[in-house]
Scaffold this motif. Structure first.
Motif, mmCIF file in Angstrom:
data_model
loop_
_atom_site.group_PDB
_atom_site.id
_atom_site.type_symbol
_atom_site.label_atom_id
_atom_site.label_comp_id
_atom_site.label_asym_id
_atom_site.label_seq_id
_atom_site.Cartn_x
_atom_site.Cartn_y
_atom_site.Cartn_z
ATOM 1 N N LYS A 66 -26.256 55.909 -77.265
ATOM 2 C CA LYS A 66 -26.114 56.760 -78.435
ATOM 3 C C LYS A 66 -27.485 56.933 -79.069
ATOM 4 O O LYS A 66 -28.393 56.120 -78.852
ATOM 5 N N GLY A 67 -27.634 58.006 -79.817
ATOM 6 C CA GLY A 67 -28.898 58.233 -80.516
ATOM 7 C C GLY A 67 -30.060 58.560 -79.598
ATOM 8 O O GLY A 67 -29.889 59.125 -78.512
ATOM 9 N N LYS A 68 -31.248 58.189 -80.035
ATOM 10 C CA LYS A 68 -32.478 58.559 -79.345
ATOM 11 C C LYS A 68 -32.571 57.950 -77.952
ATOM 12 O O LYS A 68 -33.056 58.576 -77.015
ATOM 13 N N SER A 69 -32.094 56.716 -77.808
ATOM 14 C CA SER A 69 -32.161 56.085 -76.495
ATOM 15 C C SER A 69 -31.267 56.813 -75.491
ATOM 16 O O SER A 69 -31.621 56.942 -74.313
ATOM 17 N N ALA A 70 -30.127 57.311 -75.943
ATOM 18 C CA ALA A 70 -29.238 58.051 -75.051
ATOM 19 C C ALA A 70 -29.898 59.331 -74.570
ATOM 20 O O ALA A 70 -29.784 59.710 -73.391
ATOM 21 N N GLU A 71 -30.589 60.008 -75.478
ATOM 22 C CA GLU A 71 -31.286 61.243 -75.093
ATOM 23 C C GLU A 71 -32.378 60.958 -74.078
ATOM 24 O O GLU A 71 -32.589 61.724 -73.132
ATOM 25 N N LEU A 72 -33.090 59.845 -74.257
ATOM 26 C CA LEU A 72 -34.125 59.478 -73.305
ATOM 27 C C LEU A 72 -33.515 59.177 -71.941
ATOM 28 O O LEU A 72 -34.049 59.610 -70.906
ATOM 29 N N ILE A 73 -32.414 58.445 -71.923
ATOM 30 C CA ILE A 73 -31.741 58.140 -70.651
ATOM 31 C C ILE A 73 -31.387 59.423 -69.914
ATOM 32 O O ILE A 73 -31.667 59.575 -68.714
ATOM 33 N N LYS A 74 -30.786 60.365 -70.607
ATOM 34 C CA LYS A 74 -30.337 61.600 -69.970
ATOM 35 C C LYS A 74 -31.501 62.448 -69.461
ATOM 36 O O LYS A 74 -31.394 63.114 -68.428
ATOM 37 N N LYS A 75 -32.619 62.396 -70.166
ATOM 38 C CA LYS A 75 -33.772 63.184 -69.752
ATOM 39 C C LYS A 75 -34.517 62.551 -68.585
ATOM 40 O O LYS A 75 -34.980 63.245 -67.675
ATOM 41 N N GLU A 76 -34.649 61.222 -68.601
ATOM 42 C CA GLU A 76 -35.545 60.560 -67.663
ATOM 43 C C GLU A 76 -34.874 60.017 -66.399
ATOM 44 O O GLU A 76 -35.522 59.895 -65.366
ATOM 45 N N TYR A 77 -33.593 59.667 -66.474
ATOM 46 C CA TYR A 77 -32.972 58.901 -65.392
ATOM 47 C C TYR A 77 -31.755 59.617 -64.815
ATOM 48 O O TYR A 77 -31.144 60.455 -65.472
ATOM 49 N N ASN A 78 -31.399 59.255 -63.586
ATOM 50 C CA ASN A 78 -30.154 59.756 -63.003
ATOM 51 C C ASN A 78 -29.274 58.626 -62.499
ATOM 52 O O ASN A 78 -28.351 58.833 -61.716
ATOM 53 N N SER A 79 -29.544 57.392 -62.968
ATOM 54 C CA SER A 79 -28.724 56.240 -62.611
ATOM 55 C C SER A 79 -28.792 55.212 -63.735
ATOM 56 O O SER A 79 -29.830 55.083 -64.392
ATOM 57 N N ILE A 80 -27.698 54.492 -63.950
ATOM 58 C CA ILE A 80 -27.701 53.403 -64.927
ATOM 59 C C ILE A 80 -27.079 52.146 -64.308
ATOM 60 O O ILE A 80 -26.283 52.229 -63.375
ATOM 61 N N THR A 81 -27.468 50.996 -64.856
ATOM 62 C CA THR A 81 -26.884 49.708 -64.504
ATOM 63 C C THR A 81 -26.489 49.012 -65.794
ATOM 64 O O THR A 81 -27.300 48.946 -66.721
ATOM 65 N N PRO A 82 -25.265 48.500 -65.900
ATOM 66 C CA PRO A 82 -24.920 47.718 -67.100
ATOM 67 C C PRO A 82 -25.698 46.411 -67.094
ATOM 68 O O PRO A 82 -25.634 45.651 -66.122
ATOM 69 N N GLU A 83 -26.425 46.154 -68.172
ATOM 70 C CA GLU A 83 -27.255 44.956 -68.216
ATOM 71 C C GLU A 83 -26.409 43.687 -68.197
ATOM 72 O O GLU A 83 -26.730 42.726 -67.482
ATOM 73 N N ASN A 84 -25.327 43.644 -68.966
ATOM 74 C CA ASN A 84 -24.536 42.423 -69.084
ATOM 75 C C ASN A 84 -23.027 42.618 -69.006
ATOM 76 O O ASN A 84 -22.313 41.707 -68.597
ATOM 77 N N VAL A 85 -22.517 43.768 -69.405
ATOM 78 C CA VAL A 85 -21.087 43.865 -69.716
ATOM 79 C C VAL A 85 -20.161 43.837 -68.511
ATOM 80 O O VAL A 85 -18.938 43.738 -68.669
ATOM 81 N N MET A 86 -20.700 43.949 -67.300
ATOM 82 C CA MET A 86 -19.847 43.843 -66.114
ATOM 83 C C MET A 86 -19.996 42.510 -65.399
ATOM 84 O O MET A 86 -19.380 42.298 -64.347
ATOM 85 N N LYS A 87 -20.803 41.616 -65.951
ATOM 86 C CA LYS A 87 -20.866 40.276 -65.387
ATOM 87 C C LYS A 87 -19.527 39.581 -65.649
ATOM 88 O O LYS A 87 -18.795 39.922 -66.574
ATOM 89 N N MET A 88 -19.228 38.569 -64.844
ATOM 90 C CA MET A 88 -17.901 37.963 -64.880
ATOM 91 C C MET A 88 -17.535 37.424 -66.261
ATOM 92 O O MET A 88 -16.406 37.643 -66.738
ATOM 93 N N GLY A 89 -18.436 36.711 -66.913
ATOM 94 C CA GLY A 89 -18.133 36.138 -68.216
ATOM 95 C C GLY A 89 -17.717 37.172 -69.247
ATOM 96 O O GLY A 89 -16.649 37.055 -69.865
ATOM 97 N N PRO A 90 -18.526 38.219 -69.474
ATOM 98 C CA PRO A 90 -18.165 39.229 -70.473
ATOM 99 C C PRO A 90 -16.910 40.045 -70.128
ATOM 100 O O PRO A 90 -16.112 40.345 -71.003
ATOM 101 N N ILE A 91 -16.737 40.400 -68.848
ATOM 102 C CA ILE A 91 -15.633 41.298 -68.503
ATOM 103 C C ILE A 91 -14.340 40.554 -68.169
ATOM 104 O O ILE A 91 -13.253 41.110 -68.221
ATOM 105 N N HIS A 92 -14.445 39.255 -67.856
ATOM 106 C CA HIS A 92 -13.284 38.459 -67.447
ATOM 107 C C HIS A 92 -13.392 37.075 -68.101
ATOM 108 O O HIS A 92 -13.552 36.069 -67.420
ATOM 109 N N PRO A 93 -13.310 37.033 -69.436
ATOM 110 C CA PRO A 93 -13.605 35.791 -70.165
ATOM 111 C C PRO A 93 -12.596 34.670 -69.969
ATOM 112 O O PRO A 93 -12.926 33.503 -70.156
ATOM 113 N N GLU A 94 -11.362 35.009 -69.614
ATOM 114 C CA GLU A 94 -10.327 34.009 -69.364
ATOM 115 C C GLU A 94 -9.569 34.392 -68.100
ATOM 116 O O GLU A 94 -9.609 35.543 -67.654
#
Length: 384
Positions: A66-94
């Protein structure tokens, strides 16, 4: 006679006017072309400069889209990687509980903006959610139960994002830092042995027959660890694990690796017949350290002109090599968006600001950026 002179004078004036008009038209055309080139350059992002080479990606968090960082992502890149949210702990806490909101948000952002997406990471010794290793009595689970839980995790997460994720880091950082060992001591290894490596890839392939499957690790260029990573990769291949590629994390610095080390490693990995992706690129101003520590008294974290120049030279070399290996490198991903935030601001030295990326704290392009995109298109390709 007088009328002839008048006529000649009129013709001369008309000729001058025509020449002036042609000259002005030519100048206007050149100015328009120059302006167009400038505008085209300002509209181009990393993804456009590297269109004929490989996708250019970046690690993101939910607040990045969202915001300025989102605009930069859309302009500069054509791929993203989730930094943390798809790791087992965050996505499958129990054991019987999943948290999808943040991962879904990033997946939707990728879909809406026609971005490729890498999944990170299915099996890792950190951020697991300790439940996966414990039985109902608080002791260690059996090998059979651990593999069953691993499969359930993979079967739940991978198909959910099969319409957007084109590659997964299946196993992350399973090689030891201790040079006397190949495999990292972890509860995965302790309970399931090396079988967990093969099973993770088998389960991921069953969950999505079309996704690319990667093994991912750091210090993958340093010769002694590089050779042990290659030993793990060969073990996977010899045991028919459906592995497609190796992810080189590329948390590098202005001090290392050398061009010779980088080229030698890329040659050795490509000889295995695997795709190579640069998965977590940043270029620190400081030498590599593994252990966490506090900032020492008198230790500076100023981004000096001298350090800036060394970083420019490092980025220039790294991308020159990447371009030479474009037939085997199938993606380059930066770890974080700009110097406003980097995981290196807190690791390994707490309280030491780092400036490892191509965009400054105001999301503006740094001089290193200009060097990375300063090349002729389609240079000679390195044949491994």
């Amino acid at each position: 006679m007088k009328s002839i002179k008048i006529l000649q004078k009129s013709v001369f004036i008309l000729a001058i006017a025509a020449a002036f008009t042609a000259c002005k038209s030519s100048t206007d055309s050149e100015e328009k072309e120059a302006k167009s080139q400038t505008e085209d350059s300002s509209e181009m992002g990393l993804k456009d400069y590297y269109e004929d080479y490989f996708p250019m990606g970046v690690a993101v968090a939910p607040n990045s889209v969202k915001g300025k960082s989102a605009e930069l992502i859309k302009k500069e890149y054509n791929s993203i990687t989730p930094e943390n949210v798809m790791k087992m702990g965050p996505i499958h806490p129990e054991k019987d509980k999943f948290y999808w909101e943040d991962a879904d948000l990033l997946a939707e952002f990728a879909k809406e903006n026609n971005l490729k997406m890498r999944g990170h990471a299915l099996v890792w010794h950190q951020q697991t959610g300790g439940w996966i290793f414990k039985n109902e009595n608080g002791g260690k689970v059996s090998k059979e139960e651990l593999l069953k839980r691993m499969k359930n995790h993979i079967d739940s997460v991978v198909p959910r994002y099969s319409d957007i994720i084109y590659a997964w880091d299946v196993v992350n950082e399973a090689v030891a830092d201790d040079s006397t060992k190949v495999y990292r001591e972890s509860e995965w290894l302790e309970i399931a042995g090396k079988d967990f490596l093969v099973k993770a890839f088998e389960y991921a392939r069953e969950a999505d027959p079309n996704v690319k499957l990667f093994y991912n690790d750091y210090n993958a260029i340093i010769p002694e660890k590089r050779d042990r990573i290659i030993e793990l990769l060969k073990y996977l291949q010899q045991n028919n694990a459906p592995i497609d590629g190796v992810g080189i994390q590329a948390h590098w610095s202005i001090h290392s690796p050398s061009e010779e080390e980088l080229r030698e490693a890329l040659d050795l990995y490509s000889e295995l017949g695997l795709e190579i992706q640069i998965t977590e690129l940043d270029v620190s101003l400081y030498p590599w350290e593994k252990e966490r520590r506090e900032l020492k008294e008198g230790e500076s974290d100023e981004f000096t002109p001298e350090l800036e120049q060394k970083q420019i030279e490092a980025y220039d070399m790294f991308f020159r090599v990447f371009r030479d290996y474009k037939d085997v490198i199938t993606g380059v991903t930066f770890w974080n968006i700009s110097d406003r935030y980097s995981w290196l601001d807190t690791y390994p030295v707490a309280g030491r600001k780092n400036y490892p990326l191509l965009f400054d704290e105001n999301f503006e392009r740094k001089k290193a950026y200009e060097k990375v995109v300063e090349f002729e298109t389609q240079p000679e390709t390195k044949t491994p």
